[in-house]
Design an enzyme around this catalytic site. Structure first.
Site, PDB file in Angstrom:
ATOM      1  N   ASP A  75      36.380 -19.477  -4.117  1.00 25.37           N
ATOM      2  CA  ASP A  75      35.931 -20.258  -2.972  1.00 25.37           C
ATOM      3  C   ASP A  75      34.946 -21.356  -3.376  1.00 25.37           C
ATOM      4  OD1 ASP A  75      37.135 -19.900  -0.551  1.00 25.37           O
ATOM      5  OD2 ASP A  75      35.359 -19.107   0.442  1.00 25.37           O
ATOM      6  N   ASP A 386      34.138  -7.038   6.681  1.00 24.06           N
ATOM      7  CA  ASP A 386      34.695  -5.736   6.337  1.00 24.06           C
ATOM      8  C   ASP A 386      34.497  -4.735   7.478  1.00 24.06           C
ATOM      9  OD1 ASP A 386      31.963  -5.772   5.989  1.00 24.06           O
ATOM     10  OD2 ASP A 386      31.994  -5.124   3.903  1.00 24.06           O
TER      11      ASP A 386
END
Length: 671
Positions: A75, A386
């Site tokens: 990223d 998550d």
């Protein structure tokens, strides 16, 4: 918080699997495909060699290599990371056969070569180690120079790949980059891509998703969704492993343990994911920062496993791809058929058609007006993608399992400074607040779709930052009243005194027993209690304030990576069990103020006691203050007894002293 914690105690489960029996019922050719997702975002905070070691350890699984595909999401869009993986692909041709031949358990090259185990004395070992050191020197030299110079570009394909990084290419604004690694060149015939022993190599694919300053990128959840789409186009394995860039494989048979559950017909239909606990290497003897997080990572998941299953913790988790596309009975169809979990890939991953489609689904505006992040894929809306993703999956009717083998499946790095530890925790707390106060709040939405106990379990995490309220209260009010000789607790001679003692001993006794039963020590338990107090005055408190300001439109926050770079002096102090402050962060002001006020309050109480004053009504306040002073010994050392770079910064001491004096005078006026 106490009531919500009882959900973990209602139906705990301890599981054990026997992977050695798996091959009796499943042949290698029948093993399902495995796509592995590794996310990294900054080559300076997450050194590429760390990421390379993680990838190599996963490529070397005891699993049919032709069924493994490693996808690395960069990223940060760094040419340095791409270069590191080009070198890793060359080294892997030698490393994987070496691991199989010698049955190595530690398949991260760095861990293996640094271990104290008896290494084989052979020319092959020396050759492999020299190859690894050469690769490491090359990568670190490129990192130091901040560019890939011509001396390291060996062929036209590499030069063409690196030419993507033009002057207009920036971290937050650049086109999609997808590179399929091969030891020699980009070829279409998969059969040529073999290691030196003649076995097929796992796929190794570098992905840097397209980014634009005008398009939201949704942090790690966005990166995972890009990998989910790109992998669907290229390999579309039914099982996905998500892995942090510093969490290397510590057991090459981990996928076999996963298959023990996914091969069970009784579980398969509703099983979304299998979570392995986050465990760490390099933790100092007494784990002074409580970086193991035994309660949320090892103890509580066993309790949730008896309900609908544990939450996803961001790494070491095997997903069924189908679980990310709708509930168990009603799948959500993606925009194009190539992204469906049922799609059969019948084109080479290096074909132009496949690569073009992969670039398309990784572009920065692909998700516009789609269901990605809301109904499909990893869910958007929280910094803790998550936790939020698993929460939504459980609400949809999916279940999960907790697999905690005796030998850790994965091992990762730990923060070695207090600032990194509490700053990371603050980010988690803000993300949990985003879930707690969303329209999908566990207390309201969750209780309808998961049942009471599961909603209480998720609520315990979502509202955990509220611990800052009692911690702040008990860190200041009893001490300020003690300084002013005002009693707020029952006297020792009163019956209510024994209720306080009972509650205190019962709570700490239960926590101590849980901690010891999962392999903890008394010293580590003590440090865990200390860190609970410290977090209450730092990350929990600041996360609550920051989230409140954000909700009022006053403040915003950004995603901040935890540094994985190891400083030698900091590492030395950490190994000695010395707290590392050093950074002049506002996070340390409430902590230092509490340390100062508790110390002077305790000394004032002792003076009154030895002077013969009537201190009976102040007994509980003295006990509380004394215990806090004992816990804050590292803070006092950092304030007054140390001269190293890890001491408490002078400006924090000065500010905290003024605030402490102001609080004392304010309390004197009020009391």
């Amino acid at each position: 918080m106490w009531a919500s914690a009882q959900a973990f105690r209602m139906s705990p489960i301890r599981r054990k699997e026997f992977p050695q029996n798996l091959k009796r019922i499943i042949k290698d050719k029948d093993f399902v495909g495995l796509d592995v997702f590794i996310c990294t975002a900054d080559p300076y905070k997450e050194p590429p060699m760390n990421v390379v070691n993680t990838a190599l350890s996963l490529m070397a699984y005891d699993y049919p290599t032709e069924k493994i595909s490693i996808y690395v999401s960069d990223d940060g869009g760094s040419v340095l990371t791409l270069f590191a993986f080009m070198e890793a692909a060359k080294f892997a041709r030698h490393w994987l056969p070496f691991c199989r031949e010698h049955n190595i358990m530690e398949r991260s090259p760095h861990v293996y070569f640094c271990s104290n185990y008896q290494h084989p004395s052979s020319p092959l070992f020396d050759k492999i180690k020299m190859m690894y050191e050469d690769m490491k020197v090359k990568v670190e030299h490129v990192i130091d120079k901040d560019e890939v110079t011509d001396e390291y570009i060996t062929d036209h394909q590499q030069r063409q790949a690196f030419n993507t990084w033009t002057k207009s290419f920036t971290r937050m604004d650049h086109p999609t980059v997808i590179q399929i690694m091969n030891h020699d060149q980009i070829i279409l015939d998969k059969s040529h891509d073999k290691d030196i022993s003649g076995r097929l190599m796992p796929n190794l694919i570098y992905v840097s998703r397209g980014k634009s300053k005008t398009s939201p990128h949704h942090f790690k959840a966005g990166a995972l969704n890009v990998l989910l789409r790109v992998s669907a186009v290229m390999t579309n394995a039914p099982i996905i492993l998500t892995q942090d860039c510093d969490m290397y494989s510590n057991d090459p048979q981990t996928p076999l343990r996963m298959l023990c559950y996914l091969s069970d017909p009784a579980l398969k239909s509703s099983l979304a994911f299998i979570q392995f606990p986050q465990r760490f290497h390099g933790v100092n003897k007494d784990d002074i920062y409580d970086t193991e997080y035994k309660l949320p990572f090892q103890i509580n998941p066993m309790g949730l496993d008896g309900l609908k299953g544990p939450s996803y913790v961001g790494s070491g988790c095997f997903f069924r791809r189908r679980a990310l596309f709708g509930d168990p009975s009603t799948p959500v169809a993606p925009e194009i058929p190539e992204l469906s979990p049922e799609h059969v890939v019948n084109k080479p991953i290096r074909s132009q058609e496949t690569l073009s489609l992969a670039h398309h689904v990784a572009s920065c505006n692909y998700e516009n007006e789609t269901k990605w992040g809301s109904k499909t894929g990893f869910r958007y809306g929280s910094l803790v993608e998550d936790f939020y993703t698993s929460y939504r999956l459980h609400c949809e009717g999916w279940k999960s399992l907790f697999c905690n083998p005796e030998r850790a499946a994965f091992l990762g790095n730990v923060p070695i400074t207090l600032f990194d530890g509490v700053n990371q925790c603050k980010r988690w707390c803000i993300g949990l607040f985003e879930v707690a106060f969303s329209k999908y709040s566990p207390l309201t939405f969750g209780s309808q779709y998961m049942g009471l106990l599961m909603s209480l379990g998720y609520s315990h995490y979502a509202f955990c930052s509220f611990w800052c309220i009692p911690v702040t209260f008990y860190s200041f009010l009893p001490q300020l009243t003690l300084l002013n000789q005002v009693s707020i607790f029952p006297k020792i001679s009163e019956p209510w005194f024994f209720l306080y003692v009972f509650l205190f001993l019962g709570s700490y006794g239960q926590n101590f027993l849980d901690f010891i039963l999962v392999g903890g020590t008394v010293r580590r338990w003590w440090n865990a209690q200390r860190m609970w107090m410290i977090r209450g005055l730092t990350c929990n408190l600041f996360a609550s304030i920051e989230y409140l300001l954000r909700s009022l439109g006053i403040s915003t926050y950004d995603f901040c990576l935890t540094s994985k770079v190891v400083d030698d002096e900091q590492s030395k102090r950490y190994g000695q069990g010395i707290f590392e402050f050093g950074v002049p962060s506002p996070l340390f002001v409430p902590l230092t103020v509490a340390a100062i006020i508790n110390l002077f309050s305790f000394l004032s109480g002792l003076t009154g006691f030895f002077s013969g004053n009537n201190m009976e009504g102040l007994g509980l306040q003295m006990i509380l203050t004394g215990s806090i002073v004992l816990n804050y010994l590292p803070v006092y050392g950092a304030i007054a007894l140390r001269n190293d770079a890890g001491k408490m910064p002078t400006q924090i001491i000065i500010i905290s002293t003024f605030v402490s004096v102001a609080l004392y005078y304010a309390s004197s006026l009020c009391l």
